[in-house]
Design an enzyme around this catalytic site. Structure first.
Site, PDB file in Angstrom:
ATOM      1  N   ILE A  97      -4.130 -18.993  47.087  1.00 50.82           N
ATOM      2  CA  ILE A  97      -4.811 -20.176  46.582  1.00 50.82           C
ATOM      3  C   ILE A  97      -6.313 -19.963  46.502  1.00 50.82           C
ATOM      4  O   ILE A  97      -6.798 -20.029  47.551  1.00 50.82           O
ATOM      5  CB  ILE A  97      -4.519 -21.746  46.918  1.00 50.82           C
ATOM      6  CG1 ILE A  97      -2.994 -22.045  46.885  1.00 50.82           C
ATOM      7  CG2 ILE A  97      -5.183 -22.703  46.434  1.00 50.82           C
ATOM      8  CD1 ILE A  97      -2.735 -23.448  47.383  1.00 50.82           C
ATOM      9  N   TYR A 143      -4.638 -26.988  54.549  1.00 48.50           N
ATOM     10  CA  TYR A 143      -3.381 -26.817  54.623  1.00 48.50           C
ATOM     11  C   TYR A 143      -2.733 -28.030  55.742  1.00 48.50           C
ATOM     12  O   TYR A 143      -1.607 -28.739  55.657  1.00 48.50           O
ATOM     13  CB  TYR A 143      -2.889 -25.237  55.092  1.00 48.50           C
ATOM     14  CG  TYR A 143      -3.005 -24.530  53.910  1.00 48.50           C
ATOM     15  CD1 TYR A 143      -2.431 -24.734  52.622  1.00 48.50           C
ATOM     16  CD2 TYR A 143      -4.106 -23.538  54.015  1.00 48.50           C
ATOM     17  CE1 TYR A 143      -2.749 -23.814  51.795  1.00 48.50           C
ATOM     18  CE2 TYR A 143      -4.454 -22.466  53.034  1.00 48.50           C
ATOM     19  CZ  TYR A 143      -3.672 -22.640  51.907  1.00 48.50           C
ATOM     20  OH  TYR A 143      -3.962 -21.896  50.824  1.00 48.50           O
TER      21      TYR A 143
END
Length: 172
Positions: A97, A143
């Site tokens: 990402i 995350y």
């Protein structure tokens, strides 16, 4: 924030993926790596042949975040044997990402993560996993905020430099 649209990439997006991939990786890691290692990684990872093979692999999917007609980030996910580590057939790997630095803090990364989560749910995966460089605290916090926990470590080859990635997962 302008309106961001996330669309699945096809072979017609080859040059766009190469460009956004090189640009975002360079912005993220150039200061922390040698020029030689950076150049080697960018050439090995984003050359036309490699990206074409990845785009043609049914177990790998790319999604590009667009602001109007400009790509501002992307996500690459892998299932099955396309995963960089063979952990589990029921897992979905978020391999990348990346978001342009001009769009950090504008929720583009969150939109891309949510697309990966949507794909995992469509494939009935039992968990998501990824590797994140131990020296990237911004990504680690992102995350963790999204429910990932560390479970292992592995080596990531950056040019000729072996770096340590923290492996994180989120059970669905």
């Amino acid at each position: 924030m302008e309106y961001i649209q996330v669309r699945k990439a096809t072979i017609d997006d080859l040059s766009t993926l190469q460009q956004i991939g090189r640009e975002t990786f360079f912005e993220t890691f150039a200061e922390s790596n040698t020029e030689d290692d950076m150049n080697k990684y960018l050439e090995d990872s984003f050359n036309a042949d490699k990206v074409t093979v990845e785009l043609s692999n049914p177990d790998s999917l790319f999604y590009i975040a667009w602001e109007d007609e400009s790509p501002v980030g992307y996500v690459k996910v892998n299932t099955g044997i396309a995963q960089t580590e063979q952990l589990d057939e029921k897992a979905l790997e978020i391999e990348r990402i990346y978001v342009k630095s001009s769009h950090h803090g504008k929720k583009v990364g969150q939109l891309l993560y949510e697309k990966a989560l949507e794909v995992a749910q469509q494939y009935h995966n039992s968990y998501l996993w990824l590797g994140v460089w131990e020296k990237n605290p911004r990504a680690i916090r992102f995350y963790e905020k999204n429910g990932f926990i560390a479970f292992d470590k592995h080596i990531f080859k950056m040019g000729d430099d072996e770096q340590l990635d923290i492996m994180m997962k989120k059970v669905l």
